[in-house]
Design an enzyme around this catalytic site. Structure first.
Site, PDB file in Angstrom:
ATOM      1  N   GLU A 110       0.844  -1.200   0.000  1.00 31.58           N
ATOM      2  CA  GLU A 110       0.000   0.000   0.000  1.00 31.58           C
ATOM      3  C   GLU A 110       0.879   1.249   0.000  1.00 31.58           C
ATOM      4  O   GLU A 110       2.039   1.215   0.449  1.00 31.58           O
ATOM      5  CB  GLU A 110      -0.879  -0.021   1.267  1.00 31.58           C
ATOM      6  CG  GLU A 110      -1.810   1.179   1.393  1.00 31.58           C
ATOM      7  CD  GLU A 110      -2.888   0.995   2.446  1.00 31.58           C
ATOM      8  OE1 GLU A 110      -2.827   0.006   3.204  1.00 31.58           O
ATOM      9  OE2 GLU A 110      -3.806   1.844   2.496  1.00 31.58           O
ATOM     10  N   ASN A 154     -12.396  -1.109  -0.752  1.00 36.69           N
ATOM     11  CA  ASN A 154     -11.711  -1.685   0.406  1.00 36.69           C
ATOM     12  C   ASN A 154     -12.451  -1.266   1.679  1.00 36.69           C
ATOM     13  O   ASN A 154     -12.763  -0.083   1.858  1.00 36.69           O
ATOM     14  CB  ASN A 154     -10.263  -1.154   0.470  1.00 36.69           C
ATOM     15  CG  ASN A 154      -9.535  -1.619   1.719  1.00 36.69           C
ATOM     16  OD1 ASN A 154      -9.195  -2.795   1.827  1.00 36.69           O
ATOM     17  ND2 ASN A 154      -9.311  -0.714   2.661  1.00 36.69           N
ATOM     18  N   GLU A 155     -12.719  -2.216   2.537  1.00 42.22           N
ATOM     19  CA  GLU A 155     -13.345  -1.951   3.838  1.00 42.22           C
ATOM     20  C   GLU A 155     -14.458  -0.907   3.718  1.00 42.22           C
ATOM     21  O   GLU A 155     -14.431   0.135   4.400  1.00 42.22           O
ATOM     22  CB  GLU A 155     -12.283  -1.539   4.868  1.00 42.22           C
ATOM     23  CG  GLU A 155     -11.260  -2.647   5.081  1.00 42.22           C
ATOM     24  CD  GLU A 155     -10.308  -2.431   6.263  1.00 42.22           C
ATOM     25  OE1 GLU A 155     -10.245  -1.321   6.804  1.00 42.22           O
ATOM     26  OE2 GLU A 155      -9.627  -3.420   6.629  1.00 42.22           O
ATOM     27  N   TYR A 171      -6.681  -9.169  11.397  1.00 43.04           N
ATOM     28  CA  TYR A 171      -5.328  -8.939  11.911  1.00 43.04           C
ATOM     29  C   TYR A 171      -5.167  -9.616  13.265  1.00 43.04           C
ATOM     30  O   TYR A 171      -6.107  -9.662  14.068  1.00 43.04           O
ATOM     31  CB  TYR A 171      -5.063  -7.433  12.051  1.00 43.04           C
ATOM     32  CG  TYR A 171      -4.795  -6.769  10.719  1.00 43.04           C
ATOM     33  CD1 TYR A 171      -3.530  -6.825  10.143  1.00 43.04           C
ATOM     34  CD2 TYR A 171      -5.810  -6.108  10.032  1.00 43.04           C
ATOM     35  CE1 TYR A 171      -3.278  -6.229   8.910  1.00 43.04           C
ATOM     36  CE2 TYR A 171      -5.563  -5.503   8.794  1.00 43.04           C
ATOM     37  CZ  TYR A 171      -4.291  -5.571   8.242  1.00 43.04           C
ATOM     38  OH  TYR A 171      -4.046  -4.987   7.016  1.00 43.04           O
ATOM     39  N   GLU A 203      -6.166  -9.210   3.665  1.00 41.99           N
ATOM     40  CA  GLU A 203      -5.318  -8.536   4.665  1.00 41.99           C
ATOM     41  C   GLU A 203      -5.264  -9.413   5.896  1.00 41.99           C
ATOM     42  O   GLU A 203      -6.305  -9.735   6.475  1.00 41.99           O
ATOM     43  CB  GLU A 203      -5.875  -7.151   5.016  1.00 41.99           C
ATOM     44  CG  GLU A 203      -5.684  -6.143   3.912  1.00 41.99           C
ATOM     45  CD  GLU A 203      -6.085  -4.719   4.303  1.00 41.99           C
ATOM     46  OE1 GLU A 203      -5.963  -4.358   5.490  1.00 41.99           O
ATOM     47  OE2 GLU A 203      -6.522  -3.987   3.399  1.00 41.99           O
ATOM     48  N   GLN A 247       2.221  -6.049   5.425  1.00 44.40           N
ATOM     49  CA  GLN A 247       2.434  -5.666   4.046  1.00 44.40           C
ATOM     50  C   GLN A 247       3.903  -5.926   3.714  1.00 44.40           C
ATOM     51  O   GLN A 247       4.732  -5.908   4.601  1.00 44.40           O
ATOM     52  CB  GLN A 247       2.093  -4.200   3.841  1.00 44.40           C
ATOM     53  CG  GLN A 247       0.663  -3.836   4.201  1.00 44.40           C
ATOM     54  CD  GLN A 247       0.303  -2.428   3.719  1.00 44.40           C
ATOM     55  OE1 GLN A 247       1.051  -1.723   3.058  1.00 44.40           O
ATOM     56  NE2 GLN A 247      -0.900  -2.015   4.105  1.00 44.40           N
TER      57      GLN A 247
END
Ligand code: AHR
Length: 506
Positions: free
Chosen positions: A29, A176-177, A252, A308, A357
């Site tokens: 990103e 995204n999200e 996460y 992610e 990432q």
């Protein structure tokens, strides 16, 4: 302390699904020093580069056989306007990266640079489109710009910017999200938008798109259900169609809380076990989403994409809080190996995963020193390198007989040994993780349906679970040969405490 005894049984002759190489995907990103300073140093840099892209970063990542790379975000994707990132670099407008440190983004790394990077890595591009602040037309034209050949307004623009041939870009993210930074939408609103955006993302000249609708946060199965209903309704209409090919989910591993995540390197044993418990939660979490998808789509036409995942700690002291720069210890490596076992187990539905990432951000493969330019391979890098043998291999059944590790406090009971196995090209590979902090595990591996003549192994086992690699000590955590002894039914070996190993039988 006496070792734990474990028996691992592998049925090498009972083929399961293919473990897609895309489960080993990555994510880059425009965030902190991932793109700028990580991948991109620019054409005038003293750091050795290929057209502005760091040569050592490319060479290191090629050791991982990176199958795909997701870009330009994350949250950044929903503020990114691709036309600002094409054409002569000095004429590109700049913008403010409001999500990550409010820094100026000069757009010097854009579509052409990203495609060049993917070519250098041998990775398939995964471009995440902008639904939050973009338009249907903008995304549709981006697809046309990158993938169409012949003649059209976007093809002419690409040509004018120096690229004759289209690229192959299979993977497209539809925002995204959207439940958060990508538009604060309700599930139903987004489900409708995803169908609309996907409709105008076209297959040009045989570039078949794999369109990924932005999915749930963690265990929000209601979000997945709303998207699956949107799939189901279209499938039943007068002109049955699949609106998109996959749905994503983000998870996460947080060892503490979102407001106090804790240090990447300074943690007590309870902090370690909380992290392992949080990592193990990925399996029930993904299974919940899979269960919803199975109900609406038993033929598995729609894939699940974990685009992610990884550890998220407090940033390293003295670094910009908006840059998400963290160190990476053996604890992170074990989080990765535990996830990969789960991905293998769910290979029937899980079609892609992208760790967050690649360079200098969150659970990175590589860290670059801003002062010296030194490049460091993290413990997580080594897990990805050792386990790449499973990419596109055939999963085979595996059973572990070992005591559970019991812990006081919230972590409860956790498996001491996690493992998975695959076969490819006449070899069987078994990945094994020992989560115990003090005790080694003596493994008796029974290989059923295989008669190997060669046995070998590699192990990642630093003296401390808190060990990490740095510019001063780049090899604190590095793989070493594992002693594997042949037995009548397979082989035997010992997993040191807090270690990860891959055994090969061929
Ligand atoms: O990976 C960092 C951020 O985490 C991403 O930009 C966003 O999608 C997620 O919340």
């Amino acid at each position: 302390m006496s070792p734990v005894q474990a028996t691992v049984i592998v049925n090498a002759d009972i083929p399961g699904p293919v473990i897609s190489r895309h489960l080993y995907g990555h994510f880059a990103e425009h965030l902190g020093r991932c793109i700028y300073g990580g991948f991109w140093v620019g054409e005038d840099s003293d750091v050795p580069h290929i057209g502005g892209i760091r040569r050592d970063v490319v060479e290191a990542l090629r050791e991982l056989a990176v199958p795909n790379l997701r870009w330009p975000g994350g949250c950044f994707a929903d503020e990114y306007h691709w036309r600002d990132g094409v054409g002569p670099r000095e004429q590109r407008p700049s913008m403010v990266n409001t999500n990550w440190g409010n820094v100026e983004e000069n757009n010097h790394f854009g579509s052409h640079e990203f495609m060049e990077l993917c070519d250098l890595l041998g990775a398939e591009p995964y471009v995440n489109g902008n639904v939050g602040t973009g338009t249907v037309r903008e995304m549709s034209e981006w697809v046309e710009y990158l993938t169409r050949e012949g003649s059209s307004p976007m093809v002419e623009l690409r040509r004018a910017n120096g690229r004759e041939q289209p690229w192959r870009v299979p993977f497209w993210g539809l925002g995204n999200e959207p439940w958060g930074g990508g538009g604060r939408m309700r599930a139903q609103t987004y489900a409708d938008l995803a169908r609309q955006y996907a409709l105008y993302c076209k297959d040009h000249n045989g570039n078949v798109l794999y369109r990924i609708a932005a999915g749930a946060s963690e265990d929000d199965v209601a979000w997945t259900e709303a998207l699956m209903r949107a799939v189901d309704e279209l499938g039943r209409g007068p002109f049955p169609a699949l609106p998109f090919e996959a749905i994503s989910v983000h998870y996460y591993t947080i060892g503490g809380t979102w407001t106090d995540k804790g240090s990447a390197t300074v943690f007590d044993d309870e902090g370690y076990w909380r992290t392992i418990a949080a990592a193990q939660h990925i399996e029930p979490l993904l299974r919940q989403h899979v269960a919803v998808m199975d109900r609406y789509d038993p033929q598995r036409r729609v894939g699940l994409v974990l685009d992610e995942w990884g550890t998220w700690w407090d940033v390293e002291p003295g670094t910009n809080p908006g840059f998400l720069y963290q160190q990476n210890t053996m604890r992170d490596a074990l989080v990765a190996s535990l996830h990969l076992d789960v991905f293998h187990r769910l290979a029937e539905r899980l079609t892609m995963a992208n760790i967050a990432q690649t360079v200098n951000v969150l659970q990175a493969m590589l860290l670059t020193d801003p002062e010296t330019g030194a490049l460091v391979r993290t413990p997580t890098f080594h897990v990805f390198e050792m386990s790449k043998v499973h990419q596109d291999a055939v999963r085979v059944p595996l059973h572990v007989r070992a005591p559970q590790a019991v812990h006081d406090g919230p972590s409860g009971e956790l498996p001491t040994v996690s493992a998975s196995a695959s076969v490819a090209g006449g070899s069987c590979h078994v990945s094994l993780t020992n989560t115990d902090l003090e005790r080694s595990v003596e493994v008796e591996l029974e290989l059923r349906g295989a008669a190997p003549t060669r046995l070998s192994g590699r192990v990642l086992a630093p003296g401390s679970v808190r060990a990490f690699n740095s510019a001063e000590h780049p090899e604190q955590v590095a793989p070493a040969p594992l002693e594997v002894v042949a037995t009548a039914t397979g082989c035997r070996f010992t997993l040191p405490p807090h270690s990860y190993a891959v055994v090969e039988a061929s």
